[in-house]
Motif scaffolding. Structure first.
Motif, PDB file in Angstrom:
ATOM      1  N   VAL B 104       0.723  -1.208   0.295  1.00 34.54           N
ATOM      2  CA  VAL B 104      -0.194  -0.026  -0.284  1.00 34.54           C
ATOM      3  C   VAL B 104       0.916   1.481  -0.056  1.00 34.54           C
ATOM      4  O   VAL B 104       0.555   2.147  -0.633  1.00 34.54           O
ATOM      5  CB  VAL B 104      -0.800  -0.293   1.199  1.00 34.54           C
ATOM      6  N   ILE B 105       1.614   1.206   0.619  1.00 30.09           N
ATOM      7  CA  ILE B 105       2.650   2.401   0.997  1.00 30.09           C
ATOM      8  C   ILE B 105       3.673   2.706  -0.838  1.00 30.09           C
ATOM      9  O   ILE B 105       3.474   3.755  -1.120  1.00 30.09           O
ATOM     10  CB  ILE B 105       3.841   2.155   2.127  1.00 30.09           C
ATOM     11  N   LEU B 106       3.710   1.145  -0.960  1.00 31.89           N
ATOM     12  CA  LEU B 106       4.444   1.781  -2.335  1.00 31.89           C
ATOM     13  C   LEU B 106       4.409   2.328  -2.955  1.00 31.89           C
ATOM     14  O   LEU B 106       4.683   2.815  -4.387  1.00 31.89           O
ATOM     15  CB  LEU B 106       6.002   0.390  -2.234  1.00 31.89           C
ATOM     16  N   ALA B 107       2.983   1.866  -3.193  1.00 24.95           N
ATOM     17  CA  ALA B 107       1.804   1.964  -4.522  1.00 24.95           C
ATOM     18  C   ALA B 107       1.497   3.640  -3.503  1.00 24.95           C
ATOM     19  O   ALA B 107       1.334   4.755  -4.835  1.00 24.95           O
ATOM     20  CB  ALA B 107       0.384   0.962  -4.302  1.00 24.95           C
ATOM     21  N   ALA B 108       1.290   3.996  -2.944  1.00 23.83           N
ATOM     22  CA  ALA B 108       0.736   5.515  -2.833  1.00 23.83           C
ATOM     23  C   ALA B 108       2.003   6.308  -3.028  1.00 23.83           C
ATOM     24  O   ALA B 108       1.569   7.999  -3.668  1.00 23.83           O
ATOM     25  CB  ALA B 108       0.689   5.883  -1.689  1.00 23.83           C
ATOM     26  N   LEU B 109       3.084   5.690  -2.377  1.00 24.66           N
ATOM     27  CA  LEU B 109       4.862   6.799  -3.635  1.00 24.66           C
ATOM     28  C   LEU B 109       4.674   6.606  -4.750  1.00 24.66           C
ATOM     29  O   LEU B 109       4.973   7.756  -5.425  1.00 24.66           O
ATOM     30  CB  LEU B 109       5.539   6.306  -2.677  1.00 24.66           C
ATOM     31  N   LEU B 110       4.411   5.529  -5.916  1.00 25.89           N
ATOM     32  CA  LEU B 110       4.190   5.787  -6.916  1.00 25.89           C
ATOM     33  C   LEU B 110       3.945   6.755  -8.045  1.00 25.89           C
ATOM     34  O   LEU B 110       4.477   6.933  -8.533  1.00 25.89           O
ATOM     35  CB  LEU B 110       3.824   3.622  -7.585  1.00 25.89           C
ATOM     36  N   VAL B 111       2.548   7.035  -7.091  1.00 25.44           N
ATOM     37  CA  VAL B 111       1.560   7.821  -7.789  1.00 25.44           C
ATOM     38  C   VAL B 111       2.229   9.004  -7.531  1.00 25.44           C
ATOM     39  O   VAL B 111       2.581  10.129  -8.549  1.00 25.44           O
ATOM     40  CB  VAL B 111       0.528   7.454  -7.000  1.00 25.44           C
ATOM     41  N   PHE B 112       2.987   9.454  -6.513  1.00 25.62           N
ATOM     42  CA  PHE B 112       3.287  10.547  -5.784  1.00 25.62           C
ATOM     43  C   PHE B 112       4.501  10.760  -7.261  1.00 25.62           C
ATOM     44  O   PHE B 112       5.151  11.561  -7.619  1.00 25.62           O
ATOM     45  CB  PHE B 112       3.795  10.629  -4.354  1.00 25.62           C
ATOM     46  N   HIS B 113       5.546   9.737  -7.448  1.00 21.39           N
ATOM     47  CA  HIS B 113       6.836   9.265  -8.590  1.00 21.39           C
ATOM     48  C   HIS B 113       6.508   9.613  -9.273  1.00 21.39           C
ATOM     49  O   HIS B 113       6.935  10.808 -10.772  1.00 21.39           O
ATOM     50  CB  HIS B 113       7.099   8.311  -7.843  1.00 21.39           C
ATOM     51  N   LEU B 114       4.858   9.399 -10.548  1.00 20.21           N
ATOM     52  CA  LEU B 114       4.196   9.229 -11.673  1.00 20.21           C
ATOM     53  C   LEU B 114       3.784  10.983 -11.628  1.00 20.21           C
ATOM     54  O   LEU B 114       4.019  11.475 -12.959  1.00 20.21           O
ATOM     55  CB  LEU B 114       3.798   8.535 -11.967  1.00 20.21           C
ATOM     56  N   ALA B 115       3.949  11.176 -10.955  1.00 14.55           N
ATOM     57  CA  ALA B 115       2.418  12.578 -10.319  1.00 14.55           C
ATOM     58  C   ALA B 115       4.176  13.696 -10.900  1.00 14.55           C
ATOM     59  O   ALA B 115       3.513  14.589 -11.566  1.00 14.55           O
ATOM     60  CB  ALA B 115       2.411  13.044  -9.009  1.00 14.55           C
ATOM     61  N   GLN B 116       5.896  13.091 -10.552  1.00 12.98           N
ATOM     62  CA  GLN B 116       6.369  14.674 -10.747  1.00 12.98           C
ATOM     63  C   GLN B 116       7.207  14.048 -11.760  1.00 12.98           C
ATOM     64  O   GLN B 116       7.034  14.948 -12.129  1.00 12.98           O
ATOM     65  CB  GLN B 116       7.782  14.388  -9.611  1.00 12.98           C
ATOM     66  N   PHE B 117       7.509  13.097 -12.259  1.00 12.22           N
ATOM     67  CA  PHE B 117       8.375  12.626 -13.468  1.00 12.22           C
ATOM     68  C   PHE B 117       7.532  12.405 -14.811  1.00 12.22           C
ATOM     69  O   PHE B 117       8.442  13.088 -15.859  1.00 12.22           O
ATOM     70  CB  PHE B 117       9.660  11.341 -12.967  1.00 12.22           C
ATOM     71  N   THR B 118       6.534  12.308 -14.487  1.00 15.81           N
ATOM     72  CA  THR B 118       6.129  11.741 -15.931  1.00 15.81           C
ATOM     73  C   THR B 118       4.856  12.617 -16.443  1.00 15.81           C
ATOM     74  O   THR B 118       5.443  13.220 -17.218  1.00 15.81           O
ATOM     75  CB  THR B 118       5.127  10.346 -15.755  1.00 15.81           C
ATOM     76  N   VAL B 119       3.676  13.159 -15.608  1.00 14.93           N
ATOM     77  CA  VAL B 119       3.029  14.041 -15.749  1.00 14.93           C
ATOM     78  C   VAL B 119       3.981  15.115 -15.661  1.00 14.93           C
ATOM     79  O   VAL B 119       2.606  16.088 -15.389  1.00 14.93           O
ATOM     80  CB  VAL B 119       1.672  13.672 -14.383  1.00 14.93           C
ATOM     81  N   GLN B 120       4.427  15.385 -14.091  1.00 15.18           N
ATOM     82  CA  GLN B 120       4.700  16.368 -14.180  1.00 15.18           C
ATOM     83  C   GLN B 120       3.587  18.082 -13.589  1.00 15.18           C
ATOM     84  O   GLN B 120       3.966  19.202 -13.561  1.00 15.18           O
ATOM     85  CB  GLN B 120       5.777  16.999 -15.108  1.00 15.18           C
ATOM     86  N   TYR B 149      12.838   9.221  -0.799  1.00 15.21           N
ATOM     87  CA  TYR B 149      13.106   8.146  -2.139  1.00 15.21           C
ATOM     88  C   TYR B 149      14.110   7.744  -1.374  1.00 15.21           C
ATOM     89  O   TYR B 149      13.395   5.648  -2.000  1.00 15.21           O
ATOM     90  CB  TYR B 149      13.787   9.035  -3.080  1.00 15.21           C
ATOM     91  N   ALA B 150      14.829   7.178  -0.593  1.00 19.76           N
ATOM     92  CA  ALA B 150      15.556   6.232   0.183  1.00 19.76           C
ATOM     93  C   ALA B 150      14.518   5.645   1.163  1.00 19.76           C
ATOM     94  O   ALA B 150      14.406   4.131   0.940  1.00 19.76           O
ATOM     95  CB  ALA B 150      16.759   7.133   0.406  1.00 19.76           C
ATOM     96  N   VAL B 151      13.462   6.110   1.546  1.00 18.79           N
ATOM     97  CA  VAL B 151      12.660   5.186   2.146  1.00 18.79           C
ATOM     98  C   VAL B 151      11.699   3.943   0.710  1.00 18.79           C
ATOM     99  O   VAL B 151      11.476   3.380   1.372  1.00 18.79           O
ATOM    100  CB  VAL B 151      11.227   6.521   2.749  1.00 18.79           C
ATOM    101  N   TRP B 152      11.171   4.790  -0.336  1.00 15.36           N
ATOM    102  CA  TRP B 152      10.719   4.204  -0.920  1.00 15.36           C
ATOM    103  C   TRP B 152      10.917   3.016  -1.647  1.00 15.36           C
ATOM    104  O   TRP B 152      10.710   2.314  -2.132  1.00 15.36           O
ATOM    105  CB  TRP B 152       9.804   5.858  -1.829  1.00 15.36           C
ATOM    106  N   VAL B 153      12.867   3.440  -2.680  1.00 16.37           N
ATOM    107  CA  VAL B 153      13.057   2.372  -2.578  1.00 16.37           C
ATOM    108  C   VAL B 153      13.016   1.604  -1.920  1.00 16.37           C
ATOM    109  O   VAL B 153      13.583   0.254  -1.984  1.00 16.37           O
ATOM    110  CB  VAL B 153      15.102   2.344  -3.319  1.00 16.37           C
TER     111      VAL B 153
END
Lengths: 249, 211
Positions: B104-120, B149-153
């Motif tokens: 659940v945690i990694l999926a939530a942070l994945l959304v954050f990751h994509l919102a930043q680097f893919t969708v901006q 990022y370290a926590v997420w990875v």
């Protein structure tokens, strides 16, 4: 030695249960855990209370009836049956929690006794071989390799006690089902129905409401017969193969 | 669960390798990012279209993975409707216990990751439309971002430590006690490799090696 027991008391299947505390005095270290419970029940009978219901039969570690969770671990975590667990495993003055197996598919009948007929139905779904009756076949008519024979025998030692389900965080009966699958899959007698068997038994396992395996390994860690975790991979192999293979072809 | 999990691990290994291109400088990194977006399998597939096929494939893998996890969790909860008053465990690992909440945690942070680097849609330190290299350098010059990022990875790698071995066991590879040891050791190798590989670039940016 003296021990304090906290035992799950539940009058019947629909009643609400709770832990009740009892004291048992002058227990011998050489007694089995069940003999200690017998002592408690005598004490309860004398004082006019309802004895604690617990399952037991052979008392020599081969029938698989006497499963209870002791101090949070199936059979006390000693990788043996409760009847073969002795009081010398406990300290004098110990407080011991005793609960029934907790699984939706093993409903409590009374106190520590659960209904494990779900296992019987899994066996009925395919844990057998079909064979024409007649005179006994000659010995060595169907040769079995030593390694396969050993593996089949190791898996066949499963006594269906249910400790794997009790210990599994998912309440899965995969170790039990896989032990039966592996036992028959290693032997020539098991081949004619091999792929139908694995499909039917897994379907029945799921139908009974047991959980799915996530390869945690608690089951094998408490198994009184040391059934190894790798039997589950054997079941998975056969299940995957059953997608492509049919029996008799 | 096992098949989609292994697909996602395969993706992460390639993604990690791609990130290391940042050590070859801005041009190499940007060119690589551009190639991913437009030119993979060109001219077999028109420019800029493979990425969408790939995204659909990844999304399907993620949805099926979460769906299977949801189904397993529901079954597990139904199978243990009454909880133990006292429960102890013998051999389960921290990683295996963390699978569900970690997921659940990694999926939530994945959304954050994509919102930043893919969708901006979210951007720290860079303007929308920034190039790939400019974007990561601006981002990872901020210590809190490197930490997050370290926590997420870390959560991802803990998930993979159990997931890798468990996927192979589900597919029938756990054939003996020895195989179990080997699969668990391999799971450690993959998890550590991914952690080190993914953290190399952000740490290098923070340290000023990449700028």
């Amino acid at each position: 030695m003296n021990v304090t027991l906290r035992i799950w008391r539940q009058a019947n299947a629909s009643a609400k249960g709770q832990m009740v505390t009892y004291q048992v005095q002058d227990v011998s270290k050489d007694m089995s855990f069940l003999e200690m419970l017998d002592m408690l029940n005598e004490q309860l009978s004398v004082s006019g209370e309802e004895p604690v219901a617990f399952d037991h039969d052979c008392r020599e570690g081969i029938c698989g009836m006497c499963g209870v969770v002791i101090n949070g671990l199936a059979h006390g975590g000693a990788q043996t049956t409760t009847c073969q667990l002795h009081m010398r495993h406990f300290e004098d003055g110990a407080v011991i929690d005793i609960e029934p197996w907790r699984a939706g598919s093993f409903p409590v009948i009374k106190d520590l006794v659960v209904d494990r007929t779900a296992f019987d139905r899994i066996i009925q779904a395919g844990g057998f071989i079909s064979s024409n009756t007649g005179s006994a076949p000659d010995a060595h008519a169907a040769p079995v390799g030593k390694l396969q024979a050993d593996r089949a025998f190791d898996a066949a030692t499963c006594i269906g006690c249910g400790a794997c389900v009790a210990a599994c965080p998912n309440g899965s009966a995969m170790l039990f089902t896989s032990a039966k699958i592996t036992h028959l899959a290693m032997l020539p007698q098991g081949q004619p129905e091999r792929y139908l068997r694995v499909k039917s038994m897994v379907a029945q396992h799921d139908e009974e409401g047991f959980g799915g395996c996530t390869n945690i390994g608690e089951c094998a860690a408490v198994c009184p017969k040391q059934i190894p975790l790798d039997v589950i991979s054997q079941l998975n192999r056969d299940l995957i193969a059953s997608l492509f293979k049919k029996d008799g072809k | 669960m096992a098949i989609t999990g292994l697909i996602l691990i395969g993706f992460l290994l390639i993604h990690m390798y791609g990130n290391l291109k940042a050590f070859s400088g801005a041009d190499a990194y940007n060119h690589y990012a551009e190639w991913l977006k437009t030119e993979v399998l060109y001219p077999l597939i028109p420019k800029g279209q493979f990425i969408w096929i790939f995204r659909a494939f990844m999304l399907a893998a993620i949805v099926l993975h979460i769906g299977a996890a949801w189904h397993l969790t529901k079954r597990a909860h139904a199978a243990r409707s009454t909880k133990y008053v006292a429960k102890k465990t013998i051999q389960q690992t921290y990683e295996s216990r963390m699978m569900r909440w970690g997921g659940v945690i990694l999926a939530a942070l994945l959304v954050f990751h994509l919102a930043q680097f893919t969708v901006q849609a979210i951007h720290f330190g860079f303007k929308p439309g920034a190039g790939a290299y400019e974007m990561v350098v601006a981002e990872f010059q901020m210590f809190p971002m490197v930490l997050l990022y370290a926590v997420w990875v870390g959560v991802v790698c803990i998930h993979i430590r159990h997931g890798f071995w468990s996927a192979f066991a589900t597919l029938g590879a756990n054939t003996s006690a020895k195989a179990r040891e080997v699969l668990n050791a391999l799971a450690w190798v993959v998890a550590v490799l991914l952690f080190v590989g993914f953290m190399a670039m952000p740490v290098a940016v923070l340290a000023g090696v990449i700028k």
